[in-house]
Design an enzyme around this catalytic site. Sequence first.
Site, PDB file in Angstrom:
ATOM      1  N   HIS A  92       0.803  -1.157  -0.116  1.00 39.27           N
ATOM      2  CA  HIS A  92      -0.059   0.012  -0.055  1.00 39.27           C
ATOM      3  C   HIS A  92       1.044   1.276   0.026  1.00 39.27           C
ATOM      4  CE1 HIS A  92      -3.533   2.332   0.300  1.00 39.27           C
ATOM      5  NE2 HIS A  92      -4.118   1.920   1.588  1.00 39.27           N
ATOM      6  N   GLN A 102      -0.393   4.713   0.976  1.00 36.27           N
ATOM      7  CA  GLN A 102      -0.682   5.012   2.403  1.00 36.27           C
ATOM      8  C   GLN A 102       0.726   5.196   3.306  1.00 36.27           C
ATOM      9  OE1 GLN A 102      -3.560   4.680   4.511  1.00 36.27           O
ATOM     10  NE2 GLN A 102      -2.139   5.525   5.956  1.00 36.27           N
ATOM     11  N   CYS A 113      -3.612   2.848   9.690  1.00 38.01           N
ATOM     12  CA  CYS A 113      -4.106   3.265   8.410  1.00 38.01           C
ATOM     13  C   CYS A 113      -5.557   3.515   8.543  1.00 38.01           C
ATOM     14  CB  CYS A 113      -3.452   2.331   7.499  1.00 38.01           C
ATOM     15  SG  CYS A 113      -3.979   0.606   7.739  1.00 38.01           S
TER      16      CYS A 113
HETATM   17  N1   CP Z   1      -6.236   3.285   4.697  1.00 42.56           N
HETATM   18  C1   CP Z   1      -6.977   2.943   3.630  1.00 42.56           C
HETATM   19  O1   CP Z   1      -6.379   2.596   2.402  1.00 42.56           O
HETATM   20  O2   CP Z   1      -8.383   3.134   3.579  1.00 42.56           O
HETATM   21  P1   CP Z   1      -9.345   2.767   2.662  1.00 42.56           P
HETATM   22  O3   CP Z   1      -9.542   1.431   2.524  1.00 42.56           O
HETATM   23  O4   CP Z   1     -10.660   3.445   3.294  1.00 42.56           O
HETATM   24  O5   CP Z   1      -9.010   3.329   1.181  1.00 42.56           O
END
Ligand code: CP
Length: 348
Positions: free
Chosen positions: A129, A132, A268
Site C-alpha cells: 500500500h 498509504q 491506516c
Molecule cells: N487506509 C486505507 O487505504 O483506507 P481505505 O480502505 O478506506 O481506502
Amino acid sequence: MRHFIDTQDFTKTELVWLMDLIGLLKTADRDRALPPLLAGASLGMIFEEPSTRTRISFEVAMTKLGGHALYLKPGEIHLGVRESIKDSARVISRMVDAIEARTLKHATVTELARYANVPVINGLTDYNHPTQVLCDVFTMREHRPAGKPLEALKVAFIGDATNVCSSLMMICTQMGMEFVHCAPPRYQAPEAWQLIARANCVQSGGRFSVTDDPVQAVADADFIYTDLWWWVGQEAEIPERQAAFMPRYQVNDALLANAPPHAKFMHCLPASRGVEVTDAVMDGPRAIIYDQAENRLHAEKAILVAFVRPHLRLPSAKRSARHAHAIGAFLDDHQLDGAATPAAALEA
Ligand code: CP
C-alpha cells in the site's frame, strides 16, 4: 513512463522530494490557493475492493488540482473478466491521463502498468500500500519530536504482516529509520520481505528487527502502528487469529505505558475498535490517526502532480485559439443533417 507501484522503485532522495511536495501542496491547500496543476486531466480509479480514504482522497485531489476522477467501483468494468488486463489497460489509457487501481492481486496492478500508456498508481494490493505509507512517513515527519532527524525515529508495528506492514517496513528502512515488526511467530513478516528490509538497511543505515515481544517493541518507539488482524476473505481464520493476538498484541493503555511519553499511535484505518486497538487509544491524546487520514489527501495530490503532470501537453494560448476557431467555424457552417446552419442561412 514511471508508475507508483512500490516505494522500492524509488530512491530515498525521490521519496524525500515527494514528501517535500506533499508539504507544499498541503500548505497551499490550507491557504485555499492550490494552483490548477492538473487542469483538464482525468484519472480513472479502478477499485476491486471498497475504500473510504483512497477513493475520496484521489477524487478530491483531482478536483482540487483542476482535473476530474472517475470512480469505477468493484465489478463495474471488464478487468480480467470478459476482457484481458492488457486490453483494458490499453483502452483506458486512451481515455484518461492516469490510472489509480486497488486490486485484489498485486499481479493485476503490475500487469496494468505493463500495458498502460499512462502512469499507474497502486491504491493497495494484497502485497502493499505505497500511497498509504508515503503519507505515513510524511505524518511522522510532522509529528516527530522537535529536532529529531527522521533517521533517528523508531517505528513499532504491532500485529499481522498486512500489506500496510509490508509497505511500511520497506519505506522506513529505505529512509534509514528503525522498524520493528512485532507479532506471534506465525504472523511475522515473511522471510522474503525481511530480506528486502535488511538490504534497505545496508544502503540507508536503518535498523530492522522482528520480535514476538510487544513490550520490547514499543520501548523507545516514537510511533506505534497497528492494522486489522483479519481482512475480507479471512473470516474462517478469525477464531484462530483472535486467540493468537488477543490480549497480548492489542494496542491498549497497558501496552502504551511501556512506550516513551511522546510516542504517538498510528493506524491506516479502517480500525476494528476493541480488537487490535482500544477505544481509549483511538480517542486518546497519543492518537494522530485523523491527521494521518487527512494527509492521504495531500499525499495523493503530490503523487498525481509528480506522475501525471509531466505527461500533460498543456496547450499554448495560440494553439487553443486556432482549434477554437476551426471548431467554431465548422459549427457555424454545418448542421448535423448537412443543411446550412440558421446563422449561415441568415448571412447567405
Ligand atoms: N487506509 C486505507 O487505504 O483506507 P481505505 O480502505 O478506506 O481506502
